[in-house]
Design a protein around this motif. Structure first.
Motif, short mmCIF file in Angstrom:
data_model
loop_
_atom_site.label_atom_id
_atom_site.label_comp_id
_atom_site.label_asym_id
_atom_site.label_seq_id
_atom_site.Cartn_x
_atom_site.Cartn_y
_atom_site.Cartn_z
N PRO A 281 28.10 -3.40 15.97
CA PRO A 281 28.83 -4.67 15.89
C PRO A 281 28.40 -5.56 14.72
CG PRO A 281 27.19 -4.80 17.61
CD PRO A 281 27.06 -3.42 17.03
N HIS A 282 28.59 -5.11 13.51
CA HIS A 282 28.26 -5.86 12.29
C HIS A 282 26.82 -6.41 12.38
CE1 HIS A 282 30.08 -8.45 8.84
NE2 HIS A 282 28.83 -8.13 8.59
N VAL A 283 25.89 -5.48 12.52
CA VAL A 283 24.49 -5.88 12.68
C VAL A 283 23.61 -5.31 11.56
CG1 VAL A 283 24.56 -6.27 15.17
CG2 VAL A 283 24.19 -3.95 14.33
N GLY A 284 24.24 -5.01 10.42
CA GLY A 284 23.49 -4.42 9.31
C GLY A 284 22.25 -5.22 8.93
N ALA A 285 22.35 -6.53 9.01
CA ALA A 285 21.23 -7.38 8.57
C ALA A 285 20.60 -8.12 9.75
CB ALA A 285 21.72 -8.38 7.53
N SER A 286 20.90 -7.67 10.97
CA SER A 286 20.50 -8.47 12.14
C SER A 286 19.17 -8.04 12.74
CB SER A 286 21.59 -8.41 13.20
OG SER A 286 22.80 -8.83 12.66
N THR A 287 18.09 -8.22 12.01
CA THR A 287 16.77 -8.03 12.60
C THR A 287 16.02 -9.36 12.47
OG1 THR A 287 15.76 -7.36 10.51
CG2 THR A 287 16.66 -5.60 11.89
N PHE A 288 14.98 -9.51 13.27
CA PHE A 288 14.21 -10.76 13.23
C PHE A 288 13.69 -11.03 11.82
CE2 PHE A 288 13.61 -9.52 17.75
CZ PHE A 288 14.19 -10.64 18.33
N GLU A 289 13.16 -9.95 11.20
CA GLU A 289 12.53 -10.11 9.88
C GLU A 289 13.54 -10.55 8.82
OE1 GLU A 289 12.36 -7.49 11.87
OE2 GLU A 289 10.29 -6.81 12.10
N THR A 290 14.68 -9.84 8.80
CA THR A 290 15.67 -10.13 7.76
C THR A 290 16.35 -11.48 7.99
OG1 THR A 290 15.96 -7.87 7.14
CG2 THR A 290 17.83 -9.28 6.75
N ARG A 291 16.66 -11.78 9.27
CA ARG A 291 17.27 -13.08 9.56
C ARG A 291 16.33 -14.22 9.14
NH1 ARG A 291 21.81 -13.39 12.95
NH2 ARG A 291 23.19 -11.76 12.20
N GLN A 292 15.02 -14.01 9.31
CA GLN A 292 14.08 -15.06 8.90
C GLN A 292 14.09 -15.22 7.37
OE1 GLN A 292 10.34 -15.39 10.84
NE2 GLN A 292 9.39 -16.49 9.15
N ALA A 293 14.10 -14.08 6.67
CA ALA A 293 14.13 -14.14 5.20
C ALA A 293 15.42 -14.80 4.72
CB ALA A 293 14.00 -12.73 4.62
N MET A 294 16.53 -14.49 5.37
CA MET A 294 17.82 -15.11 4.99
C MET A 294 17.79 -16.61 5.28
SD MET A 294 20.32 -12.13 6.48
CE MET A 294 21.90 -12.81 6.00
N ALA A 295 17.25 -16.97 6.44
CA ALA A 295 17.16 -18.39 6.81
C ALA A 295 16.31 -19.15 5.80
CB ALA A 295 16.58 -18.52 8.22
N ASP A 296 15.19 -18.54 5.40
CA ASP A 296 14.30 -19.20 4.42
C ASP A 296 15.05 -19.45 3.11
OD1 ASP A 296 12.13 -19.37 6.10
OD2 ASP A 296 11.24 -17.48 5.45
#
Ligand code: NAP
Length: 316
Positions: A281-296
């Motif tokens: 379900p469109h989760v290519g970038a949906s990990t804790f680590e990557t979401r944190q880097a994107m948020a930063d």
């Protein structure tokens, strides 16, 4: 602290991002506003909202931009920009940033995961074990991934990261992009059909634009052939989904691994019934680590903008 600045977050994305934005700005959570009162909501807060944080699924269209006369920046939590009206932003002098690089590895990992899961039929195998069928018969034979010919549509950040991974599996690599990469040793195909004809696996990793809408059509699917595998980690609209489904049903295509769909989150019933398809379900970038880097990166771009410093990832 710049709490007088209102930031409109379109979707929840991550608790971390919500906390970081709340520490710095007045955070408006758009997904919590019922659709029928969104117009009034935007009117009420139009003097305060100076930034919008969309993502690759729900962006900033002209209606939203026009409803926010004080909007200064769209800081997208995505590397795809197809859901943002960039022309409108240019016209109105609204800055746009995005989060490339932060998610490249994760999405490339997902491409490999979907490719191998599709070829080795890992979801079907899992269902086989759970159903107890294993007691009665061995599972069917599947297809080998290592050493295959992989075609990559879009040798950008993610496409290149996929190529790097695929090389480690002894695969040969061809690609199609807007232009040939002078420093690449991979074979360039100016036409997607030629790339498909010379590939066993076709991975879609290009940006969605008018030119790449339905870049994977009936002719490309037929060129890939009955044993071919299509993997899409870019955008659903790259593939003519009706053609994809008919090819899978008619046996003109071997299988598909799809992280994105044309009308997501709506999934055609026919896809749900196919064992040679692996869906996520469109989760290519949906990990804790990557979401944190994107948020930063989103926060860093907003901070730079409101401190009148150069943006980290400027698009407009
Ligand atoms: P990127 O570095 O900008 O690469 C985009 C690639 O698309 C480039 O190689 C570009 O070719 C190619 N391209 C653009 N127009 C084309 C055309 N008309 N024909 C052929 N190729 C074309 O972007 P990225 O970071 O790799 O991301 C790629 C896409 O992945 C994003 O746009 C987004 O839609 C998608 N994505 C999906 C997820 C997910 O969760 N599934 C997450 C992140 C991103 P040139 O190199 O020749 O310019």
């Amino acid at each position: 602290m710049q709490n007088s600045i209102g930031v409109l977050l379109i979707r929840p994305l991550s608790t971390y991002l919500q906390e970081e934005l709340s520490k710095r700005y007045t955070l408006f959570k758009f997904w919590q506003v019922p659709p029928d009162i969104r117009r009034e909501f935007l009117e009420k807060h139009s003097n305060s909202i100076k930034a919008v944080v969309p993502n690759g699924v729900q962006g900033a269209d002209s209606e939203l931009i026009d409803a926010l006369p004080r909007l200064e920046i769209v800081a997208s939590h995505s590397s795809g920009l197809d859901k943002i009206d960039l022309e409108k932003c240019r016209e109105k002098g609204i800055r746009v940033t995005y989060t490339p690089d932060a998610l490249t590895d994760e999405v490339a990992d997902m491409a490999l995961l979907l490719t191998m899961a599709t070829m080795r039929r890992i979801c079907e195998a899992d269902r086989y074990v759970r159903s107890g069928a294993w007691k009665n018969a061995d599972f069917r034979l599947t297809s080998k991934f290592s050493g295959k010919a992989v075609g990559i549509v879009g040798l950008g950040r993610i496409g290149s990261a996929i190529a790097k991974r695929v090389s480690a599996f002894g695969c040969t690599i061809g690609y199609h992009s807007c232009s040939q990469k002078p420093n690449s040793t991979f074979k360039y195909y100016p036409s997607v059909i030629d790339l498909a004809s010379n590939s066993e696996i076709l991975v879609i990793a290009c940006a969605l634009t008018h030119e790449t809408h339905h870049i994977i059509n009936r002719d490309v699917i037929n060129a890939l052939g009955r044993n071919g595998i299509i993997v899409n980690i870019a955008r659903g609209c790259h593939i003519d989904e009706a053609e994809l489904i008919s090819a899978l049903v008619e046996g003109r295509l071997g299988g598909a691994g799809l992280d994105v769909l044309e009308h997501e989150p709506y999934v055609p019933d026919q896809l749900l019934g196919l064992d040679n398809v692996v869906l996520s379900p469109h989760v290519g970038a949906s990990t804790f680590e990557t979401r944190q880097a994107m948020a930063d990166l989103v926060v860093a771009n907003l901070e730079a903008h409101f401190a009148n410093k150069p943006l980290l990832n400027p698009v407009v």
